[in-house]
Motif scaffolding. Structure first.
Motif, PDB file in Angstrom:
ATOM      1  N   GLU A 292      -3.036  -5.484  -8.517  1.00 36.92           N
ATOM      2  CA  GLU A 292      -2.257  -4.332  -8.034  1.00 36.92           C
ATOM      3  C   GLU A 292      -1.342  -3.812  -9.147  1.00 36.92           C
TER       4      GLU A 292
ATOM      5  N   ARG B 260      -3.340  -1.760 -11.446  1.00 37.32           N
ATOM      6  CA  ARG B 260      -3.582  -0.417 -10.871  1.00 37.32           C
ATOM      7  C   ARG B 260      -2.358   0.471 -11.031  1.00 37.32           C
TER       8      ARG B 260
ATOM      9  N   SER C 133      -2.063   3.952 -13.124  1.00 34.29           N
ATOM     10  CA  SER C 133      -1.746   5.225 -12.470  1.00 34.29           C
ATOM     11  C   SER C 133      -0.478   5.857 -13.049  1.00 34.29           C
TER      12      SER C 133
ATOM     13  N   SER D 164       0.836  -1.209   0.000  1.00 37.22           N
ATOM     14  CA  SER D 164       0.000   0.000   0.000  1.00 37.22           C
ATOM     15  C   SER D 164       0.869   1.257   0.000  1.00 37.22           C
ATOM     16  N   LYS D 165       1.950   1.254   0.792  1.00 38.47           N
ATOM     17  CA  LYS D 165       2.828   2.437   0.828  1.00 38.47           C
ATOM     18  C   LYS D 165       3.481   2.653  -0.533  1.00 38.47           C
ATOM     19  N   TYR D 166       3.893   1.567  -1.152  1.00 34.12           N
ATOM     20  CA  TYR D 166       4.550   1.639  -2.466  1.00 34.12           C
ATOM     21  C   TYR D 166       3.586   2.178  -3.524  1.00 34.12           C
ATOM     22  N   LEU D 167       2.377   1.630  -3.552  1.00 37.95           N
ATOM     23  CA  LEU D 167       1.420   2.031  -4.608  1.00 37.95           C
ATOM     24  C   LEU D 167       1.022   3.501  -4.489  1.00 37.95           C
ATOM     25  N   GLU D 168       0.974   3.999  -3.268  1.00 39.37           N
ATOM     26  CA  GLU D 168       0.664   5.421  -3.074  1.00 39.37           C
ATOM     27  C   GLU D 168       1.792   6.307  -3.594  1.00 39.37           C
ATOM     28  N   PHE D 169       3.007   5.801  -3.436  1.00 36.64           N
ATOM     29  CA  PHE D 169       4.186   6.629  -3.653  1.00 36.64           C
ATOM     30  C   PHE D 169       4.647   6.734  -5.110  1.00 36.64           C
TER      31      PHE D 169
ATOM     32  N   LYS E 184       3.760   9.542  -7.555  1.00 33.26           N
ATOM     33  CA  LYS E 184       4.330  10.848  -7.148  1.00 33.26           C
ATOM     34  C   LYS E 184       5.762  10.979  -7.639  1.00 33.26           C
TER      35      LYS E 184
END
Ligand code: EZ4
Ligand code: CO
Length: 418
Positions: A235, A238, A242, A200-205, A208
């Motif tokens: 994943e 996704r 993104s 989850s941390k990786y996919l958010e980052f 960016k």
């Protein structure tokens, strides 16, 4: 006499071509490498890389104990037959150890053929399709600022394509991050280093990171990213979606590929180009991926994919389905592999890109080579064979040093894919 031994050809008599010695050389100039050297009766020498990161001695033993005794007395000119002998003759098919050992034999024999005919390897394959091979370098940093600065350095060095990896907030040791003093070397400890992974941390980052890189460096530079097998197919889909606004050259190893059908799901959801295959060792590992056009780039290398003889077959098959090559080229593949790969890259019609992590100076000294970098491309040389040799005296000064690759666990301790 009409026996084969008496027939004189441009590659000498059968007697000239007879293999009289084969030696396995293990050395650690900055990192471990295994090399197979083959010598013919007429004194022609060829080498092939046999390095399998973290499992070097398994290949060295396979070669010494099971391959070398079968090489002595064979005709070095019978490259195809020798390949078939070691592939079919092992009974046990495929697998990274076997295919790396076969590759070492195959590349050494192509090197010998080049020297016997006084032709660079690319010429034996069918001649040049291009002068230089587009390469991508590795930029990485502990955070976005550092990573972006590193991308800038690669742009200044003339690179046209750059892989970007960054530390991820909340993840202690993300894949691909060096301490910036050295090139990234994942096999850094005798027993595997334990790392912790958070999807989850990786996919958010990651989006960016690439938003910032496009802002800082513009649209022209090709950007690549290696997910290193960490995501499930949905994943990965996704992430690919993104990253579409930042038009990556490719997203690599976004999910493990034992189940080739996984890529159907990813493909359904994103137009981000997909690359996979650095851990594959045969055409059978990617048959479904290629036939169904589920990937864009195949990363299987000469050293781990059974050598020139098998990877050429794979590349031809890929060409039929619009898949291009993008060979793995990390520092754990020796300059002997890079030399062979660059000749292959100069010839292969469906070339895409070549990974290029510069070797440490000690490695370059042990493996003198004639390839060179200019304006974002690597150029193979014109010397006969693949143009890479080994300085055995120097190699002997660097004894083997046991090292293994890290492992990854989820935050709750579950084993994951590194
Ligand atoms: O982790 O070569 O694309 N490059 C990579 C490499 C691999 C190592 C494993 O030996 O994924 O960094
Ligand atoms: Co990779």
């Amino acid at each position: 006499m009409t026996t084969e031994a008496a027939i004189h050809t441009s590659v000498g008599t059968h007697r000239d071509r007879e293999i009289v010695a084969a030696e396995v050389i293990v050395t650690c100039p900055a990192r471990n490498f295994v090399t197979l050297k083959i010598v013919t009766r007429s004194g022609v020498t060829g080498i092939g890389d046999a390095t399998l990161n973290g499992r070097e001695l398994a290949v060295a033993s396979y070669l010494k104990d099971h391959v070398v005794p079968n090489l002595i007395g064979r005709d070095a000119g019978r490259i195809e037959d020798t390949w078939q002998f070691f592939y079919r003759g092992a009974y046990w098919r495929r697998g990274p150890v076997t295919m790396t050992a076969i590759a070492a034999v195959d590349v050494a024999l192509w090197d010998i053929l080049g020297k016997m005919t006084k032709q660079p390897l690319y010429q034996l394959l069918g001649g040049r399709s291009r002068e230089g091979a587009l390469v991508y370098g590795h930029a990485n940093g502990k955070d976005i600022d550092e990573c972006s600065a590193e991308v800038g350095k690669y742009v200044a060095l003339g690179y046209k394509a750059i892989r970007a990896q960054s530390g991820v907030p909340g993840i202690k040791k993300a894949y691909g991050i060096s301490n910036l003093k050295n090139a990234y070397e994942p096999a850094e400890s005798e027993l595997p280093l334990e790392t912790v992974w958070s999807t989850s941390k990786y996919l958010e980052f990651v989006p960016k990171l690439f938003e910032r890189l496009r802002n800082d460096h513009g649209d022209e530079i090709e950007l690549l990213h290696d997910v290193h097998h960490r995501l499930t197919p949905i994943e990965a889909a996704r992430l690919g979606k993104s990253l579409e606004p930042f038009h990556l050259f490719w997203m690599e190893d976004s999910t493990p590929a034992e189940n080739q059908r996984s890529f159907e799901l990813i493909r359904k959801h994103t137009v981000t180009p997909l690359a996979v295959g650095e851990v594959f060792n045969s055409i059978w590992d990617c048959k479904h991926l290629i036939e169904n056009q589920l990937i864009d780039y195949i990363r299987t290398t000469i050293v781990h994919g059974g050598g020139i003889t098998h990877v050429r077959r794979l590349a031809d098959f890929a060409a039929l389905h619009g898949v291009r090559t993008g060979f793995h080229g990390a520092t754990d593949l020796s300059p002997a592999c890079m030399g062979a790969a660059l000749h292959f890259d100069a010839w292969v019609p469906n070339f895409g890109i070549q990974e290029y992590m510069r070797h440490a100076p000690e490695t370059d000294e042990v493996f003198p080579h004639d390839y060179s970098f200019k304006d974002g491309r690597l150029f193979c040389g014109e010397s006969p064979g693949h143009g890479v040799t080994i300085d055995e005296k120097l190699a002997a000064k660097y004894p083997y040093s046991p090292k293994q690759l890290p492992v990854a666990r989820l935050e709750d301790g579950t084993m994951w894919d590194w």
